[in-house]
Design an enzyme around this catalytic site. Sequence first.
Site, PDB file in Angstrom:
ATOM      1  N   GLY A 172       0.817  -1.210   0.000  1.00  0.00           N
ATOM      2  CA  GLY A 172       0.000   0.000   0.000  1.00  0.00           C
ATOM      3  C   GLY A 172       0.842   1.249   0.000  1.00  0.00           C
ATOM      4  O   GLY A 172       2.046   1.192   0.247  1.00  0.00           O
ATOM      5  N   PRO A 173       0.218   2.393  -0.249  1.00  0.00           N
ATOM      6  CA  PRO A 173       0.948   3.663  -0.299  1.00  0.00           C
ATOM      7  C   PRO A 173       1.609   3.978   1.045  1.00  0.00           C
ATOM      8  O   PRO A 173       1.208   3.414   2.069  1.00  0.00           O
ATOM      9  CB  PRO A 173      -0.133   4.701  -0.612  1.00  0.00           C
ATOM     10  CG  PRO A 173      -1.344   3.953  -0.983  1.00  0.00           C
ATOM     11  CD  PRO A 173      -1.221   2.567  -0.475  1.00  0.00           C
ATOM     12  N   PRO A 174       2.595   4.853   1.060  1.00  0.00           N
ATOM     13  CA  PRO A 174       3.268   5.212   2.315  1.00  0.00           C
ATOM     14  C   PRO A 174       2.299   5.842   3.314  1.00  0.00           C
ATOM     15  O   PRO A 174       1.367   6.535   2.928  1.00  0.00           O
ATOM     16  CB  PRO A 174       4.300   6.260   1.885  1.00  0.00           C
ATOM     17  CG  PRO A 174       4.396   6.158   0.419  1.00  0.00           C
ATOM     18  CD  PRO A 174       3.151   5.556  -0.091  1.00  0.00           C
ATOM     19  N   LYS A 234       1.104   0.358   7.476  1.00  0.00           N
ATOM     20  CA  LYS A 234       1.629  -0.994   7.317  1.00  0.00           C
ATOM     21  C   LYS A 234       2.509  -1.386   8.505  1.00  0.00           C
ATOM     22  O   LYS A 234       2.346  -2.456   9.088  1.00  0.00           O
ATOM     23  CB  LYS A 234       2.429  -1.099   6.008  1.00  0.00           C
ATOM     24  CG  LYS A 234       1.588  -0.830   4.776  1.00  0.00           C
ATOM     25  CD  LYS A 234       2.367  -0.967   3.500  1.00  0.00           C
ATOM     26  CE  LYS A 234       3.418   0.106   3.319  1.00  0.00           C
ATOM     27  NZ  LYS A 234       2.864   1.462   3.232  1.00  0.00           N
ATOM     28  N   THR A 235       3.423  -0.493   8.855  1.00  0.00           N
ATOM     29  CA  THR A 235       4.297  -0.777   9.982  1.00  0.00           C
ATOM     30  C   THR A 235       3.477  -0.916  11.268  1.00  0.00           C
ATOM     31  O   THR A 235       3.686  -1.826  12.072  1.00  0.00           O
ATOM     32  CB  THR A 235       5.344   0.335  10.129  1.00  0.00           C
ATOM     33  OG1 THR A 235       5.978   0.536   8.866  1.00  0.00           O
ATOM     34  CG2 THR A 235       6.384  -0.022  11.151  1.00  0.00           C
ATOM     35  N   HIS A 263      -3.294  32.656 -12.907  1.00  0.00           N
ATOM     36  CA  HIS A 263      -3.235  31.201 -13.059  1.00  0.00           C
ATOM     37  C   HIS A 263      -4.221  30.527 -12.092  1.00  0.00           C
ATOM     38  O   HIS A 263      -5.046  29.712 -12.498  1.00  0.00           O
ATOM     39  CB  HIS A 263      -1.794  30.742 -12.796  1.00  0.00           C
ATOM     40  CG  HIS A 263      -1.572  29.268 -12.881  1.00  0.00           C
ATOM     41  ND1 HIS A 263      -0.879  28.681 -13.916  1.00  0.00           N
ATOM     42  CD2 HIS A 263      -1.935  28.252 -12.059  1.00  0.00           C
ATOM     43  CE1 HIS A 263      -0.839  27.372 -13.732  1.00  0.00           C
ATOM     44  NE2 HIS A 263      -1.471  27.084 -12.599  1.00  0.00           N
ATOM     45  N   GLU A 264      -4.129  30.907 -10.823  1.00  0.00           N
ATOM     46  CA  GLU A 264      -4.981  30.239  -9.836  1.00  0.00           C
ATOM     47  C   GLU A 264      -6.457  30.582 -10.048  1.00  0.00           C
ATOM     48  O   GLU A 264      -7.319  29.719  -9.908  1.00  0.00           O
ATOM     49  CB  GLU A 264      -4.554  30.615  -8.407  1.00  0.00           C
ATOM     50  CG  GLU A 264      -3.156  30.141  -8.015  1.00  0.00           C
ATOM     51  CD  GLU A 264      -2.950  28.640  -8.185  1.00  0.00           C
ATOM     52  OE1 GLU A 264      -3.926  27.867  -8.116  1.00  0.00           O
ATOM     53  OE2 GLU A 264      -1.789  28.230  -8.405  1.00  0.00           O
ATOM     54  N   HIS A 318      -7.854  28.381 -12.673  1.00  0.00           N
ATOM     55  CA  HIS A 318      -8.268  27.075 -12.117  1.00  0.00           C
ATOM     56  C   HIS A 318      -9.631  27.200 -11.451  1.00  0.00           C
ATOM     57  O   HIS A 318     -10.513  26.370 -11.629  1.00  0.00           O
ATOM     58  CB  HIS A 318      -7.291  26.618 -11.029  1.00  0.00           C
ATOM     59  CG  HIS A 318      -6.015  26.028 -11.533  1.00  0.00           C
ATOM     60  ND1 HIS A 318      -5.960  25.040 -12.468  1.00  0.00           N
ATOM     61  CD2 HIS A 318      -4.725  26.271 -11.183  1.00  0.00           C
ATOM     62  CE1 HIS A 318      -4.689  24.702 -12.688  1.00  0.00           C
ATOM     63  NE2 HIS A 318      -3.916  25.448 -11.918  1.00  0.00           N
ATOM     64  N   ASP A 353       0.415  20.704 -13.353  1.00  0.00           N
ATOM     65  CA  ASP A 353      -0.960  20.604 -13.848  1.00  0.00           C
ATOM     66  C   ASP A 353      -1.007  19.732 -15.093  1.00  0.00           C
ATOM     67  O   ASP A 353      -1.874  18.866 -15.226  1.00  0.00           O
ATOM     68  CB  ASP A 353      -1.494  21.988 -14.224  1.00  0.00           C
ATOM     69  CG  ASP A 353      -1.565  22.924 -13.021  1.00  0.00           C
ATOM     70  OD1 ASP A 353      -1.639  22.411 -11.894  1.00  0.00           O
ATOM     71  OD2 ASP A 353      -1.545  24.144 -13.238  1.00  0.00           O
TER      72      ASP A 353
HETATM   73  P1  ADP Z   1       3.545   2.826   6.561  1.00  0.00           P
HETATM   74  O1  ADP Z   1       4.387   1.802   7.218  1.00  0.00           O
HETATM   75  O2  ADP Z   1       2.367   2.256   5.824  1.00  0.00           O
HETATM   76  O3  ADP Z   1       4.296   3.776   5.694  1.00  0.00           O
HETATM   77  P2  ADP Z   1       3.157   3.649   9.259  1.00  0.00           P
HETATM   78  O4  ADP Z   1       2.570   2.438   9.838  1.00  0.00           O
HETATM   79  O5  ADP Z   1       4.597   3.872   9.513  1.00  0.00           O
HETATM   80  O6  ADP Z   1       2.885   3.726   7.700  1.00  0.00           O
HETATM   81  O7  ADP Z   1       2.311   4.903   9.734  1.00  0.00           O
HETATM   82  C1  ADP Z   1       2.903   6.019  10.334  1.00  0.00           C
HETATM   83  C2  ADP Z   1       2.043   6.540  11.444  1.00  0.00           C
HETATM   84  O8  ADP Z   1       0.808   7.045  10.935  1.00  0.00           O
HETATM   85  C3  ADP Z   1       1.656   5.480  12.433  1.00  0.00           C
HETATM   86  O9  ADP Z   1       2.617   5.358  13.429  1.00  0.00           O
HETATM   87  C4  ADP Z   1       0.345   5.998  12.973  1.00  0.00           C
HETATM   88  O10 ADP Z   1       0.592   6.963  13.968  1.00  0.00           O
HETATM   89  C5  ADP Z   1      -0.257   6.702  11.798  1.00  0.00           C
HETATM   90  N1  ADP Z   1      -1.185   5.829  11.051  1.00  0.00           N
HETATM   91  C6  ADP Z   1      -1.024   5.425   9.768  1.00  0.00           C
HETATM   92  N2  ADP Z   1      -2.053   4.672   9.376  1.00  0.00           N
HETATM   93  C7  ADP Z   1      -2.895   4.582  10.414  1.00  0.00           C
HETATM   94  C8  ADP Z   1      -4.154   3.931  10.603  1.00  0.00           C
HETATM   95  N3  ADP Z   1      -4.736   3.218   9.627  1.00  0.00           N
HETATM   96  N4  ADP Z   1      -4.742   4.061  11.807  1.00  0.00           N
HETATM   97  C9  ADP Z   1      -4.170   4.766  12.782  1.00  0.00           C
HETATM   98  N5  ADP Z   1      -2.993   5.399  12.653  1.00  0.00           N
HETATM   99  C10 ADP Z   1      -2.349   5.331  11.490  1.00  0.00           C
HETATM  100 ZN    ZN Z   2      -1.850  25.255 -11.652  1.00  0.00          ZN
HETATM  101 MG    MG Z   3       6.441   1.815   7.185  1.00  0.00          MG
END
Ligand code: ADP
Ligand code: ZN
Ligand code: MG
Length: 629
Positions: free
Chosen positions: A210-212, A216-217, A435-436, A439, A512
């Site tokens: 999934g996106p950052p 996930k962590t 410009h803005e 938009h 854009d």
């Molecule tokens: P990833 O590993 O997906 O990049 P992290 O788990 O490191 O993201 O998320 C960073 C912080 O953002 C977490 O420590 C938490 O504080 C917050 N966070 C992210 N996603 C959630 C979620 N679904 N629910 C609650 N807190 C979240």
């Molecule tokens: Zn623009």
């Molecule tokens: Mg992470």
Amino acid sequence: MAIRQDDNRPSRRFGLINLLLIGFGVLLLASNFLPNPAMQVPRVPYSLFIDQVNADNVKRAFITSDQIRYELIKPPAEGAPTVLATTPIFDMELPQRLEQHGVEFAAAPPRKPSFITTLLSWVVPPLIFIGVLQFFARRGGMGGAQGALSFTKSKAKVYVPDEESRVTFADVAGVDEAKTELTEIVDFLKTPERYAAIGARIPKGVLLVGPPGTGKTLLSKAVAGEAGVPFFIISGSEFVELFVGAGAARVRDLFEEAKKKAPCIIFIDELDAIGKSRAGSMGMMGGNDEREQTLNQLLTEMDGFASQDKPVIVLAATNQPEVLDAALLRPGRFDRQVLVDRPDLSGRRTILGIYAKKVKLSEGVDLDKIAQATSGFAGADLANLVNEAALLAARAKRTTVEQGDLNEAIERVVAGLEKKSRVLQADEKKVVAFHEVGHAIVGHLMPGGSKVAKISIVPRGMSALGYTLQLPTEERFLNSKEDLEGQIATLLGGRSAEEIVFGEVTTGAANDLQRATDIAEQMVGTFGMSDTLGPLAYDKQGGGRFLGGNNNPRRSVSDATAQAIDREVRGLVDRAHDRALAILSHNRELLDSISHRILEKEVIEGDELKDLLASSTLPTEAALQAVAA
Ligand code: ADP
Ligand code: ZN
Ligand code: MG
């Protein structure tokens, strides 16, 4: 939470070398200050020396690279020294002059270095090198002294959940599917016997994709917290370091440790750092041996351990699954993939709830509104938002966080931090303003579930010089073709305004155009929205962004089709551009008046903006045609 280094660190085996190093350093310094016999000769200025030469008073001179020693024929006073020294100046005419005045002179070859200097210059640099290595090795470890000879030790941190700081599933919100999947993993770890009894094979690897910032962590920590087992956490990039072979050895170490502590979890964050496709890396660069060895070792280890009653489960996370080596995704390895996506409206509301509890909210705060305005935010952005709001409230010396703080925080997270120090030139500011507003006017007239909420020409963040904030009025999962065409036109509105008002375009529209082209490409290639090309998906699932094994995002198509796709994309963007031009020409007076207003105020929002935009009108079909022609 208790994170500690699970390593029996070697003691300071370099104490002795350190001492030697310091000793040699001192000697080296001292050798520069040793009394030099030459120093006893009185030093005189160079100009005096030249005067004396010109006066034919110098008998002979001995020239070295750092001094000229000379003897006078007749000292200036009775008993004064006859031998003097001076510091040479770069003077090409000196030999000639000496010759003219009959001075006998000679030069010495550069001074021969003494034995001790030679020794030092050979011995010290390698010692310094060792010292530096040792320094980095120490820093590499968390706190403990890690010697240079233990580079291969696994650097995994063991996370032993203790009662208060334990992360559980309750701390993670908005990712319900992922939670359900992982609950099953927790069950494996808690009651492996049940699965063994029935003959079911426990999965070895689970990949969180999934996106950052989507959690996930956090989720994997929650798995450890719920299951109550040891949890080894290591980042993929930590495997890939200094020496070839060290990464592979680290993987071996890590699995050995884990097997001793089973049942347990190994969590490899940023798996893509080691798991990049081997095929993809063989290019001109000849691949990356180190990473490949590490990856092979990981595959071997994952195949190797299989103990039903003492399972070791490997969790891994990545935001680029498409670059992963296919071998990692085979059954018996990371055969389970769990999608951790950005939260939807209710998910965002729940996450906001979790973080709002950690700060003091004032009575009237409406988190639903905030959730509505933060479509596209990941969990980490929301956590950040609440914290920003609390900081704003504290800075204003208030005791609770108010709605306004949260609103301002949204903008901060959206557009980066306010950067008032960045001053725009007056003419640049004018371009940004038109410009803005371009938009905003196009965005206001286009269909789709969002309204223009704010225009700002205060520079924010790294690249945004100004911005137009569109907030969705409703949560949308589906966009019609018309909506998307409207989005493209809105994105081109900025550039179109520049064209109409200034007759030229600037570099400010690059982002854009990028986004507009992306949408057009997706419409044709992914959503099958082109009339001529029909409902075919020319791009593979997700445009190659998620879970695809192949790097090429497009299906194999004939040349003719490829050309047709390009033509269609081009057509979509061109039509949207014409539309934006037509709308802005038609509303030219409004464009001018709002732009002048914003040049005074820098920010227009709320009711004022609503009233201003309300007088905009769509041009007739005929006017549209005229522009296109
Ligand atoms: P990833 O590993 O997906 O990049 P992290 O788990 O490191 O993201 O998320 C960073 C912080 O953002 C977490 O420590 C938490 O504080 C917050 N966070 C992210 N996603 C959630 C979620 N679904 N629910 C609650 N807190 C979240
Ligand atoms: Zn623009
Ligand atoms: Mg992470």
